[in-house]
Design a protein around this motif. Structure first.
Motif, mmCIF file in Angstrom:
data_model
loop_
_atom_site.group_PDB
_atom_site.id
_atom_site.type_symbol
_atom_site.label_atom_id
_atom_site.label_comp_id
_atom_site.label_asym_id
_atom_site.label_seq_id
_atom_site.Cartn_x
_atom_site.Cartn_y
_atom_site.Cartn_z
ATOM 1 N N HIS A 183 37.988 3.660 30.214
ATOM 2 C CA HIS A 183 38.191 3.018 31.207
ATOM 3 C C HIS A 183 37.197 2.250 31.544
ATOM 4 O O HIS A 183 36.101 1.909 32.582
ATOM 5 C CB HIS A 183 38.500 3.808 32.019
ATOM 6 N N ALA A 188 31.963 2.032 30.352
ATOM 7 C CA ALA A 188 31.765 1.028 29.432
ATOM 8 C C ALA A 188 30.956 2.030 28.541
ATOM 9 O O ALA A 188 30.459 2.595 27.608
ATOM 10 C CB ALA A 188 31.029 0.555 29.665
ATOM 11 N N SER A 243 30.183 5.448 33.402
ATOM 12 C CA SER A 243 30.065 4.337 34.799
ATOM 13 C C SER A 243 30.400 2.906 33.954
ATOM 14 O O SER A 243 30.360 2.752 32.542
ATOM 15 C CB SER A 243 28.129 4.429 34.748
ATOM 16 N N GLY A 244 30.451 1.777 33.950
ATOM 17 C CA GLY A 244 30.768 0.156 33.781
ATOM 18 C C GLY A 244 32.200 0.267 33.889
ATOM 19 O O GLY A 244 32.585 0.547 32.623
ATOM 20 N N VAL A 257 34.766 -1.780 35.799
ATOM 21 C CA VAL A 257 35.167 -2.948 37.622
ATOM 22 C C VAL A 257 35.335 -2.035 38.444
ATOM 23 O O VAL A 257 36.040 -1.187 38.772
ATOM 24 C CB VAL A 257 36.452 -3.965 36.970
ATOM 25 N N LYS A 307 55.136 6.271 42.692
ATOM 26 C CA LYS A 307 53.980 7.495 41.378
ATOM 27 C C LYS A 307 53.158 8.137 41.799
ATOM 28 O O LYS A 307 53.395 9.366 40.918
ATOM 29 C CB LYS A 307 53.363 5.749 40.669
ATOM 30 N N MET A 314 52.562 5.608 35.592
ATOM 31 C CA MET A 314 51.519 5.199 35.525
ATOM 32 C C MET A 314 50.793 4.157 34.209
ATOM 33 O O MET A 314 51.307 4.324 33.248
ATOM 34 C CB MET A 314 49.879 5.885 35.713
ATOM 35 N N SER A 315 50.675 2.610 34.308
ATOM 36 C CA SER A 315 50.368 2.088 33.030
ATOM 37 C C SER A 315 48.992 1.609 32.783
ATOM 38 O O SER A 315 48.153 2.266 33.575
ATOM 39 C CB SER A 315 50.880 0.181 33.240
ATOM 40 N N THR A 316 48.529 1.880 31.217
ATOM 41 C CA THR A 316 47.171 2.132 30.759
ATOM 42 C C THR A 316 47.068 0.189 30.701
ATOM 43 O O THR A 316 47.692 -0.462 30.380
ATOM 44 C CB THR A 316 46.831 2.885 29.243
ATOM 45 N N PRO A 317 45.553 0.005 30.983
ATOM 46 C CA PRO A 317 45.125 -1.213 31.389
ATOM 47 C C PRO A 317 45.141 -1.561 29.814
ATOM 48 O O PRO A 317 44.772 -0.741 29.328
ATOM 49 C CB PRO A 317 44.251 -1.475 31.052
ATOM 50 N N PRO A 342 38.709 -3.177 31.833
ATOM 51 C CA PRO A 342 38.428 -2.700 33.092
ATOM 52 C C PRO A 342 36.721 -2.337 32.633
ATOM 53 O O PRO A 342 35.699 -2.778 34.069
ATOM 54 C CB PRO A 342 39.291 -1.523 34.146
ATOM 55 N N ARG A 343 37.011 -2.822 31.689
ATOM 56 C CA ARG A 343 35.110 -1.686 31.243
ATOM 57 C C ARG A 343 34.292 -3.113 31.786
ATOM 58 O O ARG A 343 34.873 -4.271 31.119
ATOM 59 C CB ARG A 343 35.202 -1.353 29.809
ATOM 60 N N ARG A 344 33.154 -2.433 32.092
ATOM 61 C CA ARG A 344 31.862 -3.671 32.185
ATOM 62 C C ARG A 344 30.340 -3.331 32.395
ATOM 63 O O ARG A 344 29.984 -2.520 32.680
ATOM 64 C CB ARG A 344 31.965 -4.174 33.860
ATOM 65 N N PRO A 345 30.750 -3.503 31.180
ATOM 66 C CA PRO A 345 29.105 -2.546 30.238
ATOM 67 C C PRO A 345 27.586 -3.390 31.061
ATOM 68 O O PRO A 345 27.039 -2.902 31.440
ATOM 69 C CB PRO A 345 28.574 -3.491 28.937
ATOM 70 N N LYS A 375 27.653 -3.780 34.316
ATOM 71 C CA LYS A 375 27.834 -3.115 35.712
ATOM 72 C C LYS A 375 27.050 -1.409 35.437
ATOM 73 O O LYS A 375 27.806 -0.209 36.060
ATOM 74 C CB LYS A 375 28.713 -2.980 36.365
ATOM 75 N N VAL A 376 26.768 -0.738 34.337
ATOM 76 C CA VAL A 376 26.336 0.657 34.195
ATOM 77 C C VAL A 376 25.580 0.977 35.142
ATOM 78 O O VAL A 376 23.805 -0.238 35.315
ATOM 79 C CB VAL A 376 26.403 0.766 32.582
ATOM 80 N N HIS A 377 25.676 1.583 36.153
ATOM 81 C CA HIS A 377 24.710 2.478 36.579
ATOM 82 C C HIS A 377 24.212 3.700 35.931
ATOM 83 O O HIS A 377 24.948 4.339 35.810
ATOM 84 C CB HIS A 377 25.118 3.076 37.690
#
Lengths: 482, 105
Positions: A184, A186, A215-216, A218, A319, B1-4, B10-13, B15-17
């Protein structure tokens, strides 16, 4: 013939008297020498000291009364004569030697001292002081110190054991959830201090608190996971837990992006903690004054605080209800808010400035085991982390209806106004105080002025100022000539 | 609950803070360490000045508890100094009066 015998007897008597006089009445040893006559004085001195000794056991012998014994050798005829000579009895009294009793006769002789010395002859009382404890070769007397050292040793051993156990639990949790977090986010695990970002760092805040920053992703800026374990390293806390059991907790705080969440505040919590949360949290205290009714499918141990009911209904879907039923003992609270600013500060009476708010989602889960958990129990918490991601996706998609949005906006506006009013009131109070101080200072200056003319002038000046203030303010407008 | 799934990763390298620690000012969640530090110093002073052995021992315990409850961000020098002060209080009280500690009753 008779006369001769009489003269002979008289001489004999005189001789006897002289003999007795020169004799040793105290049985002293008399040396037959030229100084024999002086030995009488020595004998008499001893007699004096004997007399002064009061404690002398034997009674003081008085000077003897010497009575002549009848002569055995004397003929009977002489005996008859001796009867006639009873007048010849010589009695010697002790008065002749009284000068030996006189203190003034002697120099440097202290009668009292000598009597005292003789009086202090009884054995003294000996006080035997016991040997001090620390000088004894007896370690048993230091039993309290041994007890203290033993207590410290026990504390230290407990510290090492507790520290090690907490470390094991935190590492176990991280190992179990690492894969899910990597799916989930990055970047998982940043300490925030090193120049180069290092992943997989579980930050140790204290011996019982560990944090993990992810972090990282959406729709969120990041997620902070705080492992709030029990204070196993502190013996005092361990003993207190015997009376009041507690659980290890995992607190997950998701920082949402501004555009990702609509405006609503809600909190679904265990009824034991919901009251405390409502009092402490500023946003819950203002936006959620009353408890809402929950779905019947939700266990009765949970209660709901919600500003906008349609938002809370959207979040608590099937759920989530299933998870609530399955993990009823593990879910402590779920707090979703766009006005989160932390707990209320107790010292401040009325804050004038509106605090900075963030949009967050907070989840608090109890680790199974009620304090007696093992690393294997961390596996049971993995579905809860999945529920967090599900809620995140759900919140991201919630869009309020127009009425709900209006209501939410109105609430926020009212809050902003209350803060601005409070700040305005404070500012005006401060200004009023400043004006009062200035006026007081001017008055004091006026009173302190000695010169009456100057005083009068100052008074006129202040009067003019007051009159000017009382006058209504007129705005002057310039009109341009055409 | 379904996993993506892989298409909706959903990962966005980008947008890392970086992690920023919250400022440690104002309220502290758990003030035990600070209180124990303070008590430790007070007991040490009492043990040194009033020559009370039990105060000196209590100071050692307070120093230990403060150390166990301290956060990593806390100053270690202060903790160490309070610990050394408590140990010196124990030593001084026994140097001045080597008798063993007695219970008050």
């Amino acid at each position: 013939m008779k006369n001769a015998i009489l003269w002979l007897s008289l001489c004999y008597v005189c001789l006897m008297v002289c003999r007795t006089k020169s004799a040793n009445p105290h049985n002293a040893e008399i040396e037959d020498n030229d100084f024999a006559e002086f030995e009488d004085f020595e004998d008499d001195e001893h007699a004096d000291t004997a007399q002064t000794d009061k404690a002398a056991p034997s009674p003081k012998p008085d000077h003897p009364k010497i009575v002549m014994a009848p002569e055995a050798d004397i003929d009977p005829d002489q005996a008859d004569d001796e009867d006639e000579d009873d007048d010849g009895l010589v009695e010697i009294e002790g008065d002749e030697f009284d000068h030996f009793q006189d203190d003034e006769e002697f120099e440097g002789f202290d009668r009292e001292k000598s009597s005292k010395v003789k009086g202090q002859e009884k054995p003294p009382d000996l006080k035997i002081t016991p040997v001090p404890a620390y000088l004894q070769n007896n370690w048993e007397s230091f039993y309290l110190e041994m007890l203290m050292l033993a207590g410290l040793a026990v504390y230290f051993i407990n510290f090492l054991a507790g520290k090690s156990k907490n470390n094991t639990l935190s590492t176990a949790w991280f190992n179990v959830h690492r894969s899910l977090l990597d799916e989930h986010f990055a970047f998982v695990g940043d300490d925030g201090t090193s120049q180069e970002m290092q992943s997989g760092v579980l930050v140790k805040e204290s011996e019982n608190i560990y944090t993990l920053w992810c972090s990282g992703r959406v729709c969120c800026e990041g997620m902070l996971v705080t492992l709030k374990l029990l204070k196993r390293q502190d013996l005092v806390s361990t003993l207190a837990r015997m009376f009041r059991p507690a659980s290890d907790q995992v607190i997950i705080k998701v920082m949402l992006e501004s555009a990702e969440i609509d405006t609503f505040v809600m909190c679904l919590a265990n009824k034991k903690v919901i009251g405390k949360l409502q009092k402490e949290m500023v946003d819950l205290n203002y936006f959620c004054p009353e408890k809402r009714k929950l779905d019947d499918r939700i266990p009765p141990t949970f209660q709901l605080l919600s500003e906008i009911s349609e938002a809370s209904t959207a979040v608590i879907d099937t759920k989530v209800i299933t998870a609530l039923n399955q993990f009823e003992n593990l879910i402590e609270y779920i707090h979703i808010s766009d006005q989160y600013c932390g707990p209320r500060i107790q010292d401040e009476a009325q804050p004038s400035k509106m605090p900075e708010t963030t949009k967050i989602m907070m989840f608090c889960f109890n680790v199974p085991g009620k304090g007696q958990c093992s690393p294997k129990d961390m596996e049971a918490m993995k579905p809860l982390m999945m529920m967090v991601f599900h809620c995140l996706e759900k919140v991201r998609k919630i869009r309020l209806s127009r009425e709900a949005k209006t209501k939410a906006d109105k609430n926020r506006q009212r809050l902003a106004e209350s803060y601005s009013k409070a700040s305005h009131v404070q500012r005006s109070e401060a200004a009023q105080e400043r004006r009062e101080k200035k006026r007081r200072a001017e008055k004091e200056r006026m009173m302190a002025e000695d010169d009456p003319d100057r005083q009068r002038k100052l008074e006129e000046k202040t009067l003019k100022k007051e009159q000017k203030k009382k006058q209504p303010k007129v705005k002057m407008m310039k009109i341009k000539a055409m | 609950m379904s996993t993506p799934n892989s298409s909706s990763d959903p990962r966005r390298p980008g947008k890392v803070h970086r992690y920023t620690r919250p400022s440690v000012g104002g309220l502290v969640d758990d003030p035990t360490a600070e209180y124990m530090n303070l008590f430790g110093m007070i007991f040490s002073m009492c043990g040194l000045m009033l020559k009370l052995k039990w105060c000196a021992w209590a100071a050692v315990y307070c120093a230990f508890i403060s150390f166990a409850n301290a956060r990593s961000s806390d100053d270690t020098k202060q903790m160490l100094s309070s610990f050394m002060l408590s140990v010196s209080a124990v030593f001084m009280s026994y140097l001045q009066n080597p008798q063993p500690m007695m219970l008050p009753w």
